[in-house]
Structure formats: structure tokens, C-alpha cells
Design a protein around this motif. Structure first.
Motif, PDB file in Angstrom:
ATOM      1  N   ALA A   1      54.436  45.190  39.488  1.00 23.08           N
ATOM      2  CA  ALA A   1      53.288  45.843  40.682  1.00 23.08           C
ATOM      3  C   ALA A   1      51.944  46.044  40.389  1.00 23.08           C
ATOM      4  N   VAL A   2      51.207  45.650  41.279  1.00 32.60           N
ATOM      5  CA  VAL A   2      49.784  45.935  41.064  1.00 32.60           C
ATOM      6  C   VAL A   2      49.236  47.154  41.034  1.00 32.60           C
TER       7      VAL A   2
ATOM      8  N   GLY B   1      41.085  36.012  50.349  1.00 34.29           N
ATOM      9  CA  GLY B   1      41.744  37.432  50.271  1.00 34.29           C
ATOM     10  C   GLY B   1      41.693  37.799  48.744  1.00 34.29           C
ATOM     11  N   GLY B   2      42.112  38.941  48.646  1.00 38.84           N
ATOM     12  CA  GLY B   2      42.281  39.632  47.338  1.00 38.84           C
ATOM     13  C   GLY B   2      43.470  38.981  46.416  1.00 38.84           C
ATOM     14  N   LEU B   3      44.606  38.705  47.023  1.00 44.68           N
ATOM     15  CA  LEU B   3      45.573  37.948  46.315  1.00 44.68           C
ATOM     16  C   LEU B   3      45.330  36.568  45.596  1.00 44.68           C
ATOM     17  N   GLU B   4      44.408  35.983  46.724  1.00 42.21           N
ATOM     18  CA  GLU B   4      44.033  34.528  45.930  1.00 42.21           C
ATOM     19  C   GLU B   4      42.979  34.700  44.849  1.00 42.21           C
ATOM     20  N   ARG B   5      42.263  35.647  44.987  1.00 39.49           N
ATOM     21  CA  ARG B   5      41.156  35.988  44.043  1.00 39.49           C
ATOM     22  C   ARG B   5      41.765  36.345  42.713  1.00 39.49           C
ATOM     23  N   VAL B   6      42.966  37.104  42.757  1.00 39.57           N
ATOM     24  CA  VAL B   6      43.634  37.476  41.718  1.00 39.57           C
ATOM     25  C   VAL B   6      44.192  36.424  40.898  1.00 39.57           C
ATOM     26  N   HIS B   7      44.829  35.614  41.550  1.00 36.85           N
ATOM     27  CA  HIS B   7      45.430  34.338  41.181  1.00 36.85           C
ATOM     28  C   HIS B   7      44.376  33.521  40.462  1.00 36.85           C
TER      29      HIS B   7
ATOM     30  N   SER C   1      56.120  39.150  41.796  1.00 37.29           N
ATOM     31  CA  SER C   1      55.088  40.082  41.828  1.00 37.29           C
ATOM     32  C   SER C   1      54.742  40.712  43.152  1.00 37.29           C
ATOM     33  N   GLN C   2      54.462  41.896  43.024  1.00 37.39           N
ATOM     34  CA  GLN C   2      54.503  42.620  44.310  1.00 37.39           C
ATOM     35  C   GLN C   2      53.093  43.314  44.541  1.00 37.39           C
ATOM     36  N   HIS C   3      52.421  42.855  45.555  1.00 33.73           N
ATOM     37  CA  HIS C   3      50.795  43.144  45.808  1.00 33.73           C
ATOM     38  C   HIS C   3      50.707  44.053  47.126  1.00 33.73           C
TER      39      HIS C   3
ATOM     40  N   GLY D   1      47.106  47.023  49.631  1.00 36.88           N
ATOM     41  CA  GLY D   1      47.895  46.945  48.548  1.00 36.88           C
ATOM     42  C   GLY D   1      47.065  47.320  47.055  1.00 36.88           C
ATOM     43  N   PHE D   2      45.763  47.312  47.030  1.00 35.33           N
ATOM     44  CA  PHE D   2      45.104  47.701  45.899  1.00 35.33           C
ATOM     45  C   PHE D   2      43.835  48.190  46.309  1.00 35.33           C
TER      46      PHE D   2
END
Length: 371
Positions: free
Chosen positions: A149-150, A16-22, A110-112, A282-283
Motif C-alpha cells: 500500500a502506498v 499520471g502519478g501511478l506511471e511516474r511511480v513505476h 500493489s494498492q494505489h 490515492g497519495f
């Protein structure tokens, strides 16, 4: 920076996107000497391909409750300089016990995702759970040393729904990274013999919130008036239902489900239009990826990210959620008359570079360390 140890805590590591961001942030922090690692309960099999061999990931294992117990033990033993939370329950847990067990760790929340969006859409036990979670956040969030916040929309939602944190900072999700162009040029097994027909692409999890059924319904209207193809990348619980819906509309020759792909970029690069039709986001990382490829985009104007990413519609057409006719019209217009030229799309995507985001994360670390 070498004295900084940082834990990025994720409840689970999925595709997912959250994991890619990290994964975009982590190596850059390590390059400047930050001792950063991801701490999670498990890694989903679909997400294993996202990880490089040297990615520092600590897998704690266990179910939901045993994960929190194991996380408690790790945080108490390690006393990391910084703990980044990525989920509301984890954030509440870390803040609740910080004073007694890891008092020297700085907590960065951090809020996604928005708080109000999922809450307003929930029912039954899920709604009770989210209400309780928000109640806790209202009592704990001010104890965080910083909040990230993203998007501006997510930041505003935090202030309205929870509390106005004095050290809240917006850092746009990092998407455009080193090697982006090379990734786009990788060969793919295109499902059709040529590229002569305009192709609409969807990339994401095939789940109800993504409303891919809406896209198929809208595409069937587009197909009745012009030649086009529909390419669907991703997997999820609605895959079978969506394939049956495509068959119902007699789209088997022009609609291809290619399942999960390790990297969507070369598929996006070869398409003409990317569509995001969610009821909430979320984004919307995939919108930035498409713009960075110079590909036109259409998105539902859902909370909380797409409108901000597309600057209120300047860089892609925005349509109401759950509106088949408006979506079909926007798709057809975008295929016939692109809204923005390629260079301007790529210029906008540069605002979401990894280097820019990492410099802002480092600024937050330095500021919090001085407190």
C-alpha cells in the motif's frame, strides 16, 4: 537479483502519478540486475514523453477484453518470477488464474487508491462494478504473496474494506529522484513578465475529482484582498469549463492555463504556493514535489493521502473538501505567513526518496522469493 524477472502490469500507461511511480522504480531495479519491465495495453500520446528510449515497456494493444486475453497469453508463456498488479481488476484476474496457468509466479498486489472512497462516491453501473470487484477481492486477496500500500491510510482501508492481509507492507511512493535539482532549474516560458507577484500553482489533470473549479472560486476571493496570480498546469475534460469560470470572475490577467507540461518541477519551483483541492487522492505526489522544491502547500483533507503526506497538517495547511471559504483563507494565510520553512519542507520530502522506496521493494522481492 539477476535471476528475478518482474512484470509491472498496468491496464494503460497515461500521464499520471501511478506511471511516474513505476518509472522511478524501474531503472533502479534494473541497475541491481532485476529483469523488470512494464506490461500495458497502450501508451497514451501525452505520456510518451515520460518514457526514456531504453525503458522496457511491452505494449499489448487491444481493447479491454482483448488486452486481458493477450495478458493471459504473455503471463502463461513467460512465467515471470514476480507479477506486480496495479489495478484491482488486473489483480483479481492474475490471482484467479495463477493456480492453473502461471503457478510459479509470485503475485504482489500493489494498492494505489482506497477501496472505499471510489465505492462510496459511485452510482449506478459503476457502483455495481466496484461492489463486484470488492466481492472478488475479499475472496482472492489472501492468495497474493504480498500486498503493498502506498500509504498507511490506504493500508488501513484495505484491512477494513477487504481483508487484513498478513503480509501487507506500506511503501511510500517514490518521488524525489536523482537529478531532481537539475530538473527544477530548467527554463520555462513564464506567462507573466516578472516574478514579483505571489503565484499559486495547481498541477494535475483537469477532471471533476480534482475540483479545480473550487480553487478558481477560492482564488477569486483571495484576489479581492491581495495581489496574487494563479497558474494551472494540466489538461483534461474540464479545461474549457474552467477557463470560462476564470473569465466569469475576471481573472484573465492573473490566471494562466499553460496546459500539459512534460515536467512540472521548474514551474513549481518558481511558484510560491501549491494547492491540491481534490475530493479524493490515492497519495498526492505533487505535494511531495512541492515540498522538495521548498514550496508551501495547501491541500484538502481528502481521503487518502494528503493528511499522511503532510503529517496531519505539520507541513502544509489542510482544509475540508468542497469548502471555498476555508480554502481561500488557507491560501491567503500561506501567502502572507508561510507555515513551514524551506529546509523543513525539503527534509520531509526526503522521506519519499526513490532510493528508500526501491530498497523496500527489493526487500519485498527477497522475502517473497524465500517463501
Amino acid at each position: 537479483m539477476s535471476e528475478f524477472s518482474v512484470f509491472f502490469v498496468l491496464s494503460r500507461f497515461e500521464l499520471g502519478g501511478l506511471e511516474r511511480v513505476h518509472l522511478n522504480i524501474l531503472p533502479k531495479l534494473i541497475d541491481v540486475g532485476v529483469q523488470a519491465q512494464i506490461v500495458t495495453s497502450y501508451i497514451h500520446s501525452n505520456a510518451e514523453s515520460m518514457l526514456e528510449k531504453d525503458t522496457p515497456v511491452r505494449v499489448l494493444g487491444g481493447g479491454r477484453f482483448s488486452f486481458f486475453f493477450r495478458l493471459f497469453c504473455v503471463l502463461r508463456a513467460q512465467q515471470a518470477n514476480f507479477i506486480f498488479t496495479s489495478a484491482n481488476d488486473i489483480g483479481c484476474f492474475v490471482l484467479l488464474f495463477r493456480r492453473f496457468f502461471w503457478p510459479h509466479s509470485k503475485i504482489i498486489w500493489s494498492q494505489h487508491l482506497s477501496i472505499s472512497g471510489p465505492l462510496n462516491a459511485s452510482r449506478g453501473f459503476k457502483r455495481f462494478h466496484l461492489l463486484f470487484e470488492r466481492w472478488l477481492m475479499r475472496r482472492l486477496l489472501l492468495k497474493a504473496d504480498a500486498v503493498i500500500a502506498v500509504s498507511r491510510a490506504v493500508a488501513d482501508d484495505i484491512s477494513r474494506s477487504v481483508v487484513a492481509h498478513p503480509k501487507l507492507k506500506v511503501i511510500l511512493n517514490p518521488v524525489v529522484s536523482d537529478g531532481f535539482t537539475e530538473r527544477c532549474s530548467v527554463d520555462v516560458e513564464w506567462p507573466w513578465p516578472d516574478y514579483s507577484v505571489p503565484t499559486v500553482i495547481f498541477v494535475g489533470r483537469l477532471a471533476p475529482v480534482k475540483r479545480v473549479d473550487l480553487l478558481i472560486e477560492a482564488f477569486s476571493k483571495v484576489k479581492s484582498s491581495m495581489d496574487a496570480r494563479l497558474l494551472i498546469l494540466g489538461d483534461g475534460p474540464e479545461a474549457g469549463k474552467l477557463k470560462r469560470l476564470a473569465g466569469k470572475h475576471d481573472l484573465s490577467k492573473v490566471c494562466s492555463f499553460v496546459g500539459h507540461q512534460d515536467d512540472a518541477l521548474p514551474w513549481i519551483q518558481r511558484s510560491d504556493l501549491l494547492v491540491l483541492c481534490s475530493v479524493s487522492e490515492g497519495f498526492g505526489l505533487v505535494l511531495v514535489e512541492a515540498m522538495a522544491c521548498g514550496v508551501q502547500v495547501v491541500s484538502t483533507d481528502c481521503p487518502d493521502g494528503p493528511s499522511e503526506v503532510l503529517a496531519g497538517g505539520r507541513f502544509g495547511r489542510l482544509v475540508p473538501t468542497n469548502d471555498i471559504c476555508s480554502l481561500a483563507q488557507a491560501i491567503e494565510q500561506s501567502l502572507i505567513a508561510p507555515l513551514v520553512d524551506r529546509a523543513k519542507l525539503q527534509e520531509r520530502a526526503a522521506d519519499f526518496s526513490v532510493d528508500r522506496a526501491v530498497s523496500q521493494y527489493l526487500e519485498v522481492l527477497e522475502t517473497v522469493a524465500r517463501q
